[in-house]
Each structure stands twice: as structure tokens, then as C-alpha cells.
Design a protein around this motif. Structure first.
Motif, PDB file in Angstrom:
ATOM      1  N   MET A   1       0.802  -0.797   0.117  1.00  0.00           N
ATOM      2  CA  MET A   1      -0.087   0.090   0.102  1.00  0.00           C
ATOM      3  C   MET A   1       0.632   0.955  -0.066  1.00  0.00           C
ATOM      4  O   MET A   1       2.009   1.533   0.629  1.00  0.00           O
ATOM      5  N   TYR A   2       0.438   1.899  -0.406  1.00  0.00           N
ATOM      6  CA  TYR A   2       1.411   3.451  -0.847  1.00  0.00           C
ATOM      7  C   TYR A   2       0.300   3.738  -0.528  1.00  0.00           C
ATOM      8  O   TYR A   2      -0.642   4.702   0.017  1.00  0.00           O
ATOM      9  N   ASP A   3       0.958   5.273   1.093  1.00  0.00           N
ATOM     10  CA  ASP A   3       0.501   5.924   1.955  1.00  0.00           C
ATOM     11  C   ASP A   3       1.266   6.947   1.728  1.00  0.00           C
ATOM     12  O   ASP A   3       2.325   7.681   2.709  1.00  0.00           O
ATOM     13  N   ASN A   4       0.688   8.041   0.973  1.00  0.00           N
ATOM     14  CA  ASN A   4       2.005   9.544   1.569  1.00  0.00           C
ATOM     15  C   ASN A   4       1.539  10.085   3.032  1.00  0.00           C
ATOM     16  O   ASN A   4       1.612  11.182   2.897  1.00  0.00           O
ATOM     17  N   GLY A   5       0.380   9.990   3.811  1.00  0.00           N
ATOM     18  CA  GLY A   5       0.098  10.356   4.612  1.00  0.00           C
ATOM     19  C   GLY A   5      -0.256  12.389   4.915  1.00  0.00           C
ATOM     20  O   GLY A   5      -0.157  12.677   5.956  1.00  0.00           O
ATOM     21  N   GLY A   6      -0.616  12.443   3.621  1.00  0.00           N
ATOM     22  CA  GLY A   6      -0.966  13.271   3.751  1.00  0.00           C
ATOM     23  C   GLY A   6       0.172  14.543   3.224  1.00  0.00           C
ATOM     24  O   GLY A   6      -0.263  15.691   2.672  1.00  0.00           O
ATOM     25  N   GLY A  46      -4.854  17.119   6.536  1.00  0.00           N
ATOM     26  CA  GLY A  46      -6.270  17.764   5.799  1.00  0.00           C
ATOM     27  C   GLY A  46      -6.735  16.491   5.407  1.00  0.00           C
ATOM     28  O   GLY A  46      -6.548  14.627   5.631  1.00  0.00           O
ATOM     29  N   LEU A  47      -7.897  16.803   4.768  1.00  0.00           N
ATOM     30  CA  LEU A  47      -9.209  15.951   4.925  1.00  0.00           C
ATOM     31  C   LEU A  47      -7.986  14.803   3.680  1.00  0.00           C
ATOM     32  O   LEU A  47      -7.170  15.396   2.352  1.00  0.00           O
ATOM     33  N   GLU A  48      -8.166  13.600   3.946  1.00  0.00           N
ATOM     34  CA  GLU A  48      -7.671  11.989   2.668  1.00  0.00           C
ATOM     35  C   GLU A  48      -8.763  11.778   1.989  1.00  0.00           C
ATOM     36  O   GLU A  48      -9.493  10.962   3.540  1.00  0.00           O
ATOM     37  N   VAL A  49      -8.513  11.167   0.590  1.00  0.00           N
ATOM     38  CA  VAL A  49      -9.256   9.863   0.721  1.00  0.00           C
ATOM     39  C   VAL A  49      -8.871   8.539  -0.514  1.00  0.00           C
ATOM     40  O   VAL A  49      -7.576   9.068  -0.396  1.00  0.00           O
ATOM     41  N   LEU A  50      -9.134   7.587  -0.384  1.00  0.00           N
ATOM     42  CA  LEU A  50      -8.747   6.479  -0.723  1.00  0.00           C
ATOM     43  C   LEU A  50      -8.500   5.897  -1.974  1.00  0.00           C
ATOM     44  O   LEU A  50      -9.975   6.082  -2.194  1.00  0.00           O
ATOM     45  N   MET A  51      -8.221   5.978  -2.822  1.00  0.00           N
ATOM     46  CA  MET A  51      -8.001   5.375  -4.190  1.00  0.00           C
ATOM     47  C   MET A  51      -7.564   4.424  -4.215  1.00  0.00           C
ATOM     48  O   MET A  51      -6.010   3.983  -3.761  1.00  0.00           O
ATOM     49  N   VAL A  52      -7.974   3.478  -4.865  1.00  0.00           N
ATOM     50  CA  VAL A  52      -7.169   2.234  -5.489  1.00  0.00           C
ATOM     51  C   VAL A  52      -6.664   2.270  -7.622  1.00  0.00           C
ATOM     52  O   VAL A  52      -7.608   2.590  -7.935  1.00  0.00           O
ATOM     53  N   ARG A  53      -5.646   1.817  -7.323  1.00  0.00           N
ATOM     54  CA  ARG A  53      -5.756   1.502  -9.495  1.00  0.00           C
ATOM     55  C   ARG A  53      -6.125   0.289  -9.964  1.00  0.00           C
ATOM     56  O   ARG A  53      -5.749  -1.024  -9.379  1.00  0.00           O
ATOM     57  N   ARG A  54      -7.045   0.272 -10.959  1.00  0.00           N
ATOM     58  CA  ARG A  54      -7.332  -0.848 -11.655  1.00  0.00           C
ATOM     59  C   ARG A  54      -6.467  -1.670 -12.142  1.00  0.00           C
ATOM     60  O   ARG A  54      -5.619  -0.771 -12.908  1.00  0.00           O
ATOM     61  N   SER A  55      -6.500  -3.094 -12.254  1.00  0.00           N
ATOM     62  CA  SER A  55      -5.725  -4.006 -12.377  1.00  0.00           C
ATOM     63  C   SER A  55      -5.708  -3.827 -13.942  1.00  0.00           C
ATOM     64  O   SER A  55      -6.360  -2.886 -14.851  1.00  0.00           O
ATOM     65  N   GLY A  56      -4.463  -3.728 -15.255  1.00  0.00           N
ATOM     66  CA  GLY A  56      -4.605  -3.441 -16.154  1.00  0.00           C
ATOM     67  C   GLY A  56      -5.420  -4.395 -16.997  1.00  0.00           C
ATOM     68  O   GLY A  56      -5.481  -4.209 -18.799  1.00  0.00           O
ATOM     69  N   GLN A  57      -5.528  -5.882 -16.188  1.00  0.00           N
ATOM     70  CA  GLN A  57      -6.185  -6.339 -16.592  1.00  0.00           C
ATOM     71  C   GLN A  57      -8.334  -6.393 -17.269  1.00  0.00           C
ATOM     72  O   GLN A  57      -8.925  -7.337 -17.568  1.00  0.00           O
ATOM     73  N   ALA A  58      -8.363  -5.179 -16.333  1.00  0.00           N
ATOM     74  CA  ALA A  58      -9.677  -4.952 -16.122  1.00  0.00           C
ATOM     75  C   ALA A  58     -10.049  -4.569 -17.332  1.00  0.00           C
ATOM     76  O   ALA A  58     -10.032  -4.152 -17.677  1.00  0.00           O
ATOM     77  N   GLY A  63      -6.818  -0.216 -15.330  1.00  0.00           N
ATOM     78  CA  GLY A  63      -4.806   0.965 -15.182  1.00  0.00           C
ATOM     79  C   GLY A  63      -5.713   2.548 -14.833  1.00  0.00           C
ATOM     80  O   GLY A  63      -4.315   3.146 -14.318  1.00  0.00           O
ATOM     81  N   ALA A  64      -6.612   2.534 -14.185  1.00  0.00           N
ATOM     82  CA  ALA A  64      -6.886   4.182 -14.067  1.00  0.00           C
ATOM     83  C   ALA A  64      -7.123   3.847 -12.962  1.00  0.00           C
ATOM     84  O   ALA A  64      -7.736   2.953 -11.590  1.00  0.00           O
ATOM     85  N   TYR A  65      -7.045   4.919 -11.179  1.00  0.00           N
ATOM     86  CA  TYR A  65      -7.181   5.318 -10.376  1.00  0.00           C
ATOM     87  C   TYR A  65      -8.730   5.592  -9.956  1.00  0.00           C
ATOM     88  O   TYR A  65      -9.294   6.535 -10.562  1.00  0.00           O
ATOM     89  N   VAL A  66      -9.629   4.787  -9.226  1.00  0.00           N
ATOM     90  CA  VAL A  66     -10.380   5.032  -8.594  1.00  0.00           C
ATOM     91  C   VAL A  66     -11.195   4.887  -7.100  1.00  0.00           C
ATOM     92  O   VAL A  66     -10.437   4.323  -6.791  1.00  0.00           O
ATOM     93  N   PHE A  67     -11.951   5.216  -6.586  1.00  0.00           N
ATOM     94  CA  PHE A  67     -12.956   4.868  -5.645  1.00  0.00           C
ATOM     95  C   PHE A  67     -12.982   3.051  -5.722  1.00  0.00           C
ATOM     96  O   PHE A  67     -13.286   2.452  -6.609  1.00  0.00           O
ATOM     97  N   THR A 204      -4.443  -2.565  -7.828  1.00  0.00           N
ATOM     98  CA  THR A 204      -2.900  -2.680  -7.181  1.00  0.00           C
ATOM     99  C   THR A 204      -2.510  -1.967  -6.962  1.00  0.00           C
ATOM    100  O   THR A 204      -1.261  -2.557  -6.442  1.00  0.00           O
ATOM    101  N   GLU A 205      -2.491  -1.436  -6.362  1.00  0.00           N
ATOM    102  CA  GLU A 205      -2.280  -0.118  -5.650  1.00  0.00           C
ATOM    103  C   GLU A 205      -3.117   0.408  -4.674  1.00  0.00           C
ATOM    104  O   GLU A 205      -4.244   0.943  -5.216  1.00  0.00           O
ATOM    105  N   ALA A 206      -3.132   0.561  -3.188  1.00  0.00           N
ATOM    106  CA  ALA A 206      -4.121   1.531  -2.106  1.00  0.00           C
ATOM    107  C   ALA A 206      -3.477   3.123  -1.801  1.00  0.00           C
ATOM    108  O   ALA A 206      -2.427   3.006  -1.569  1.00  0.00           O
ATOM    109  N   VAL A 207      -3.883   3.912  -2.380  1.00  0.00           N
ATOM    110  CA  VAL A 207      -2.973   4.747  -2.465  1.00  0.00           C
ATOM    111  C   VAL A 207      -4.136   6.065  -1.276  1.00  0.00           C
ATOM    112  O   VAL A 207      -4.937   6.114  -1.563  1.00  0.00           O
ATOM    113  N   TRP A 208      -3.888   7.078  -0.314  1.00  0.00           N
ATOM    114  CA  TRP A 208      -4.059   8.193   0.624  1.00  0.00           C
ATOM    115  C   TRP A 208      -3.874   9.128  -0.295  1.00  0.00           C
ATOM    116  O   TRP A 208      -2.646   8.816   0.075  1.00  0.00           O
ATOM    117  N   LEU A 209      -4.588   9.793  -0.310  1.00  0.00           N
ATOM    118  CA  LEU A 209      -4.096  11.623  -1.199  1.00  0.00           C
ATOM    119  C   LEU A 209      -4.859  11.954  -0.713  1.00  0.00           C
ATOM    120  O   LEU A 209      -7.007  11.927  -0.575  1.00  0.00           O
TER     121      LEU A 209
END
Length: 312
Positions: A1-6, A46-58, A63-67, A204-209
Motif C-alpha cells: 500500500m502506498y500512503d503519503n500521510g498527507g 487535511g482530509l484524505e481519500v482512498l483511491m485504488v488503481r484498477r488492474s491493467g487487465q480489468a 490502469g485508472a485510479y478509482v474509488f 494493484t495499488e491503494a493510496v491515501w491522498l
């Protein structure tokens, strides 16, 4: 998981290998009911939202980032009313849709919980219950339904934790997909004591931003997004905290967005309610009312500043 901590210290400058492909064929199928969740938390910046990256095989938005989210399963609407923490009528009233049945409403709320769990391992509405996560994962991997698994472990399905935010209906000329969806967007507070971890299958990825950081990464080419995610981030950018997001969502009925696409000067334009070219004159948000596909992405008039105009 990628977490930039804001913060920006972990921000990647790598470009994504997916470019948005614009489609022009007309799709006659009935939109598929689905649910997606903007999971939010209060971070150092501040406020962060979780996004995940769709598998390239989806098959959709690979390959896009979505909720986190996905389509409604038949079993979602078949959970026992005794297993959820709201009444059937309360679920229906929250959606604010005249045509929705109680089963539809419950199913969409349960789908929101289930998809978030499947894609990033969060049991929404169950803070401090991190010990249940591997048990539910094992039960569902063995073929047990999500609702059955949660109930068998002595917990209710916390449908009250996901609050309807908006409804996006894919137009017949879908632009970015070859399918149509009727997607209900929800918001939910991240449960304390649980860690978001992508499933390495659908995501394939989860990120807080922060919303601002996500929109800046999109603009820099570090993230591909579809317009519904981008415009939702623009809305979230006006919020400072989880409590403000949840209060705002509970204080209104979900807005409905039926994008209106057309081609102009060789470019795809998608406009939203309030735009002069949209059939609905009344805007549903304060922000850009159209995006145009150029530079391998969808851009609002006014560029990045138009997206960030409401952020702190």
C-alpha cells in the motif's frame, strides 16, 4: 500500500502507462447498477481519500485510479433485514430515488460495504474490529457470502456507515468505457484500527491522498482518472475534515449526474448540469461544468486552477 500521510515527500513523478481512450459508439444496454465508496480520513495535511488503481487487465478502466467499488450482486439485496443496522425504508429514503425498491436500496448499501472489503480489506462501520478482517476474508474465499460471513461472526452489516453522495449514469455515448453503469457514490469514514491493503487482483495499488494532491498527480500525468472521480475529488476538495464530509452528505439528498457528451473541434466534450450545453440548467455543484479531452486527459476550462479553486 502506498500512503503519503498527507505529505508530498512520497509522491511519485512516474507517468502512468495508460492513456485515456475515447470511444464514440452508441451503447444501447441498460446501465448496470453499481456502488462506489469515497473512504475518507483525517490526515496530517487535511482530509484524505482512498483511491485504488484498477488492474491493467480489468475490463473497465484498466490502469485508472478509482474509488473502491463495483457492480451490484444479486446476493447484496437478499441479506436478512435483521443483519443490517438500518431499516429497509431508511435505506430507501437515503437514496432519494422514486423508482428504487427497498431491496434495491439495501443491495446498493451492502454492495458498497462488500466491494470496499473485497478491494482493500476494510470493514466499514466496524472500527477496532481488525481481527475480523482475516476471518471474513477466509470465509468469503471458501465460498460464503459477505453478509453471511459478517453476520456469522456476530456483527451487523453497518450500512449506516456508507452515506449516499451522488448518482452517476453513464450516457449512451460512454466516452471511456464500452459499458453503461448506474453508479451510486457513497462516502464513509475509514474505520480506526484497520489498514487499507489492495487485493492485488482487481486493484494493484491503494493510496491515501488529499483531494488536491490527487488532482495535481492527475494533471502531472501520474494518475489516470475518469471524469466522475475527478469531479468528485473537486467536490471533496472544498471539505476540511471527515466530520464535514459526513455532515454535508447527511444534510442533502444525493445529486444525480447524467453527463452530456458531444464532439467539438475534433475533441470530446462532456458537460454536466448547469453548463449551457446540458439539458439541465440548474448546476449541482460549485465548480467546472464541462471537461474536454485534450493532452491525453479530460481537462476543465480553466485548467488545473479550475479543479483546485475550491481546495484549501
Amino acid at each position: 500500500m502506498y500512503d503519503n500521510g498527507g505529505g508530498e515527500q512520497n509522491r511519485t513523478s512516474e507517468k502512468t502507462d495508460m492513456a485515456i481512450e475515447v470511444h464514440s459508439e452508441v451503447i444501447d444496454q441498460v446501465p448496470v447498477a453499481s456502488a462506489t465508496v469515497m473512504v475518507v480520513r483525517d490526515g496530517p495535511g487535511g482530509l484524505e481519500v482512498l483511491m485504488v488503481r484498477r488492474s491493467g487487465q480489468a475490463g473497465v478502466l484498466g490502469g485508472a485510479y478509482v474509488f473502491p467499488g463495483g457492480k451490484l450482486d444479486e446476493s447484496d439485496g437478499q441479506v436478512s433485514p435483521q443483519w443490517i443496522d438500518l431499516s429497509l425504508q431508511q435505506c430507501r429514503e437515503r437514496l432519494g430515488e422514486d423508482g428504487a425498491t427497498a431491496e434495491d436500496a439495501v443491495g446498493l448499501h451492502v454492495a458498497a460495504l462488500r466491494e470496499t472489503f473485497e478491494e482493500c480489506g476494510l470493514l466499514l462501520g466496524l472500527p477496532g474490529k481488525d481481527e475480523l478482517v482475516p476471518l471474513v476474508q477466509a470465509a468469503t474465499a471458501a465460498g460464503q457470502g459477505f453478509g453471511d460471513a459478517v453476520h456469522a461472526l456476530g456483527s451487523s452489516l453497518a450500512v449506516s456507515s456508507v452515506v449516499p453522495w451522488s448518482r452517476w449514469i453513464t450516457p449512451r455515448m460512454a466516452s471511456m468505457t464500452r459499458k453503461r453503469f448506474d453508479t451510486r457514490f457513497f462516502v464513509a469514514a475509514a474505520p480506526e484500527g484497520q489498514e487499507a491493503v489492495h487485493d492485488n487482483h482487481e486493484a494493484t495499488e491503494a493510496v491515501w491522498l488529499t483531494p488536491r494532491a490527487a488532482m495535481e498527480r492527475y494533471w502531472d500525468g501520474g494518475m489516470d482518472m475518469a471524469p466522475p472521480q475527478l469531479m468528485s475529488l473537486c467536490e471533496l476538495g472544498a471539505m476540511d475534515s471527515v466530520s464535514q464530509v459526513m455532515a454535508f452528505a447527511r444534510g442533502r439528498l444525493p445529486i444525480q449526474i447524467e453527463p452530456h457528451p458531444f464532439d467539438e473541434d475534433g475533441c470530446r466534450v462532456i458537460c454536466y448540469p448547469g453548463d449551457p450545453a446540458h439539458p439541465q440548467a440548474q448546476p449541482v455543484w460549485k465548480g467546472p461544468t464541462r471537461v474536454t479531452h485534450r493532452n491525453r486527459r479530460f481537462e476543465p476550462e480553466g485548467g488545473l486552477e479550475a479543479l483546485l479553486s475550491r481546495t484549501g
